[in-house]
Write a protein that holds these residues in place. Sequence first.
Motif, mmCIF file in Angstrom:
data_model
loop_
_atom_site.group_PDB
_atom_site.id
_atom_site.type_symbol
_atom_site.label_atom_id
_atom_site.label_comp_id
_atom_site.label_asym_id
_atom_site.label_seq_id
_atom_site.Cartn_x
_atom_site.Cartn_y
_atom_site.Cartn_z
ATOM 1 N N ASP A 123 4.598 -12.916 11.727
ATOM 2 C CA ASP A 123 5.067 -13.870 12.726
ATOM 3 C C ASP A 123 5.146 -13.111 14.040
ATOM 4 O OD1 ASP A 123 7.592 -12.498 12.845
ATOM 5 O OD2 ASP A 123 8.276 -13.650 11.113
ATOM 6 N N THR A 124 5.755 -13.708 15.050
ATOM 7 C CA THR A 124 5.770 -13.089 16.373
ATOM 8 C C THR A 124 6.474 -11.737 16.389
ATOM 9 O OG1 THR A 124 5.796 -15.303 17.349
ATOM 10 C CG2 THR A 124 6.391 -13.469 18.790
ATOM 11 N N PHE A 125 7.458 -11.552 15.528
ATOM 12 C CA PHE A 125 8.282 -10.349 15.577
ATOM 13 C C PHE A 125 8.124 -9.431 14.372
ATOM 14 C CE2 PHE A 125 10.573 -13.708 17.925
ATOM 15 C CZ PHE A 125 10.522 -13.145 19.195
ATOM 16 N N HIS A 126 7.286 -9.786 13.402
ATOM 17 C CA HIS A 126 7.137 -8.968 12.206
ATOM 18 C C HIS A 126 5.660 -8.730 11.911
ATOM 19 C CE1 HIS A 126 11.179 -10.719 11.786
ATOM 20 N NE2 HIS A 126 11.494 -9.622 11.130
ATOM 21 N N SER A 127 5.344 -7.462 11.658
ATOM 22 C CA SER A 127 3.952 -7.114 11.376
ATOM 23 C C SER A 127 3.891 -5.908 10.444
ATOM 24 C CB SER A 127 3.205 -6.798 12.677
ATOM 25 O OG SER A 127 3.727 -5.617 13.272
ATOM 26 N N GLU A 128 2.712 -5.716 9.889
ATOM 27 C CA GLU A 128 2.434 -4.544 9.064
ATOM 28 C C GLU A 128 1.220 -3.844 9.656
ATOM 29 O OE1 GLU A 128 1.746 -6.130 5.209
ATOM 30 O OE2 GLU A 128 3.787 -6.900 4.968
ATOM 31 N N ILE A 129 1.255 -2.517 9.659
ATOM 32 C CA ILE A 129 0.141 -1.746 10.182
ATOM 33 C C ILE A 129 -0.429 -0.883 9.060
ATOM 34 C CG2 ILE A 129 1.709 0.048 11.063
ATOM 35 C CD1 ILE A 129 -0.364 0.582 13.254
ATOM 36 N N TYR A 130 -1.755 -0.882 8.940
ATOM 37 C CA TYR A 130 -2.445 -0.139 7.901
ATOM 38 C C TYR A 130 -3.423 0.837 8.529
ATOM 39 C CZ TYR A 130 -0.758 -3.768 4.687
ATOM 40 O OH TYR A 130 0.025 -4.625 3.951
ATOM 41 N N LEU A 131 -3.513 2.030 7.933
ATOM 42 C CA LEU A 131 -4.513 3.021 8.313
ATOM 43 C C LEU A 131 -5.687 2.882 7.365
ATOM 44 C CD1 LEU A 131 -5.322 5.529 10.011
ATOM 45 C CD2 LEU A 131 -4.195 6.927 8.246
ATOM 46 N N ARG A 132 -6.878 2.715 7.927
ATOM 47 C CA ARG A 132 -8.075 2.547 7.105
ATOM 48 C C ARG A 132 -8.703 3.918 6.853
ATOM 49 N NH1 ARG A 132 -13.776 -0.399 8.525
ATOM 50 N NH2 ARG A 132 -14.407 -0.857 6.377
ATOM 51 N N LYS A 133 -8.730 4.315 5.574
ATOM 52 C CA LYS A 133 -9.261 5.626 5.210
ATOM 53 C C LYS A 133 -10.213 5.473 4.036
ATOM 54 C CE LYS A 133 -6.497 9.129 5.120
ATOM 55 N NZ LYS A 133 -5.376 10.047 4.775
ATOM 56 N N GLY A 134 -11.458 5.877 4.226
ATOM 57 C CA GLY A 134 -12.431 5.822 3.146
ATOM 58 C C GLY A 134 -12.631 4.436 2.563
ATOM 59 N N GLY A 135 -12.555 3.440 3.396
ATOM 60 C CA GLY A 135 -12.740 2.072 2.921
ATOM 61 C C GLY A 135 -11.487 1.451 2.339
ATOM 62 N N LYS A 136 -10.397 2.217 2.240
ATOM 63 C CA LYS A 136 -9.135 1.701 1.708
ATOM 64 C C LYS A 136 -8.097 1.610 2.814
ATOM 65 C CE LYS A 136 -9.832 3.548 -2.968
ATOM 66 N NZ LYS A 136 -9.251 4.378 -4.057
ATOM 67 N N LEU A 137 -7.117 0.733 2.624
ATOM 68 C CA LEU A 137 -6.052 0.551 3.586
ATOM 69 C C LEU A 137 -4.755 1.155 3.068
ATOM 70 C CD1 LEU A 137 -6.682 -3.136 4.746
ATOM 71 C CD2 LEU A 137 -7.450 -1.021 5.822
ATOM 72 N N VAL A 138 -4.147 2.005 3.887
ATOM 73 C CA VAL A 138 -2.894 2.667 3.523
ATOM 74 C C VAL A 138 -1.801 2.169 4.465
ATOM 75 C CG1 VAL A 138 -1.688 4.858 3.258
ATOM 76 C CG2 VAL A 138 -4.138 4.703 2.738
#
Length: 290
Positions: A238-253
Amino acid sequence: MAGDDLHLWLENIQGTEPMKWVKAQNTITAKRFMESSEFKHTRERILEVLHSDARIPYPNRMGNHLYNFWQDRDHPRGVWRRTTLYEYRKGDPQWETVIDIDALNKAENAHWVFKGADCLKPEYKRSLVSLSSGGGDAVETRKFALPTKTFVKDGFRIPVAKTKAGWIDADTLYVGTDFGPGSMTDSGYPRIVKEWKRGIPLASAATVYEGKATDLEVTARHDNTPGFGRDFVNVWRDTFHSEIYLRKGGKLVRVDVPSDASPDPHREWLLVAPRSRSGRRSRGHPASPR
């Protein structure tokens, strides 16, 4: 209860009946305010300021040039232009037109509004130019060659949609757009982000992440900082909540930060601005001042 909400039908923001209702309300508002002498006087004063040559042309430095978007009486839709630092320091610098939006509209019989450009670092020879038909959120995205000041024939081109696109390298983009039925969130923004390679049809681009319809938006970006190149996917719940992922070797961490925090990666660091107190009670992190 939802059944008691008499205005629930307005949530179909692109529907025919809601749009008719919006236009009707706009007509009432325009008639009330725009026909007054006070409005006309205020409008003339605002236009006088907006069209003044005494305005500061705020630039954006890219490579050896300073870029600026400028609108005046002769160019109501504006020109994207550039100059050198040497010229900019003069009282009356000479500007080189990169894109004349008014001329483009005349040539294409269109009503484009310039919505910005994403230029590929560090050479700044290629750019993704966003054009909106009439000024709305939906844009057409085109590849543009800065050395020749021309749109690239058969280059990257994304049809009008609420698109978010960005460079990975000269031949690859991250793209979140309208890929067809079910590809947008309930809020009308991209639910799916893909990796699109030059020469491959957009429909065949490889999916990087697929969010839920209830998410606000899904985006991806490449950080090309020398020595720290990496890729991130942001999932806005939503406007105030998010998740951030690092993409490494085709996978998301998943990057382990609170969902209501604002993370800002820079080189080997990650600056986290929490909206609420987080962490252990003895070593908690206070919310950032707003």
